[in-house]
Scaffold this motif. Structure first.
Motif, PDB file in Angstrom:
ATOM      1  N   THR A  95      28.869   0.184   4.185  1.00  0.00           N
ATOM      2  CA  THR A  95      27.439   0.346   3.980  1.00  0.00           C
ATOM      3  C   THR A  95      26.987   1.596   4.720  1.00  0.00           C
ATOM      4  N   GLU A  97      23.604   3.517   5.963  1.00  0.00           N
ATOM      5  CA  GLU A  97      22.171   3.369   6.214  1.00  0.00           C
ATOM      6  C   GLU A  97      21.637   4.713   6.665  1.00  0.00           C
ATOM      7  N   TRP A  98      20.511   5.133   6.106  1.00  0.00           N
ATOM      8  CA  TRP A  98      19.902   6.391   6.535  1.00  0.00           C
ATOM      9  C   TRP A  98      18.425   6.185   6.822  1.00  0.00           C
ATOM     10  N   LYS A 109      13.609   4.943   4.825  1.00  0.00           N
ATOM     11  CA  LYS A 109      14.963   4.463   5.096  1.00  0.00           C
ATOM     12  C   LYS A 109      15.488   3.710   3.903  1.00  0.00           C
ATOM     13  N   SER A 110      16.807   3.673   3.807  1.00  0.00           N
ATOM     14  CA  SER A 110      17.450   2.937   2.728  1.00  0.00           C
ATOM     15  C   SER A 110      18.922   2.751   3.061  1.00  0.00           C
ATOM     16  N   THR A 111      19.575   1.959   2.236  1.00  0.00           N
ATOM     17  CA  THR A 111      21.014   1.740   2.383  1.00  0.00           C
ATOM     18  C   THR A 111      21.672   1.803   1.010  1.00  0.00           C
ATOM     19  N   SER A 113      26.010   1.107  -0.648  1.00  0.00           N
ATOM     20  CA  SER A 113      27.338   0.657  -0.280  1.00  0.00           C
ATOM     21  C   SER A 113      28.389   1.147  -1.261  1.00  0.00           C
TER      22      SER A 113
END
Length: 117
Positions: A95, A97-98, A109-111, A113
């Motif tokens: 994953t 995440e930023w 922000k978001s992720t 995978s």
């Protein structure tokens, strides 16, 4: 009565303009891409945004292997594309995440995978 309508219109335009200013920066692409299954481990991580922004945090975590260090450091300069070399990744689900700061100071922000088979 017209004064109330004018005030309401001004407030509506003010708040909707702010929402449009925040919402127009998005992650256009990533490598590896979201929900992809790779037969070989990727050599790099690349994030491309629709407009330049400042990345405050980027993390990579494997379900089994845990946090992966890839030398991310926040920058004060805005860019639209960021890229890092990755260490050899083991077979796992990962994953990314930023967290970023847009030009107007809005935090995003978001992720996403990907899987290494």
């Amino acid at each position: 009565m017209q004064l109330i309508y004018k005030i309401g219109l001004i407030l509506m335009l003010t708040f909707s303009a702010g929402a449009f200013a925040h919402g127009n920066v998005e992650l256009e692409s990533s490598s590896p891409s979201d929900n992809t299954m790779l037969m070989n481990a990727p050599e790099s991580l690349t994030l491309t945004y629709s407009k330049p922004l400042r990345l405050m945090k980027v993390s990579l975590k494997g379900n089994e292997t845990g946090d992966i260090d890839f030398d991310f450091t926040p920058t004060s300069e805005q860019q639209a594309t960021y890229s890092w070399q990755l260490p050899a990744l083991k077979a796992d689900s990962y994953t990314v995440e930023w967290i970023a700061m847009g030009g107007d100071g809005h935090k995003m922000k978001s992720t996403f995978s990907f899987m290494v088979h």
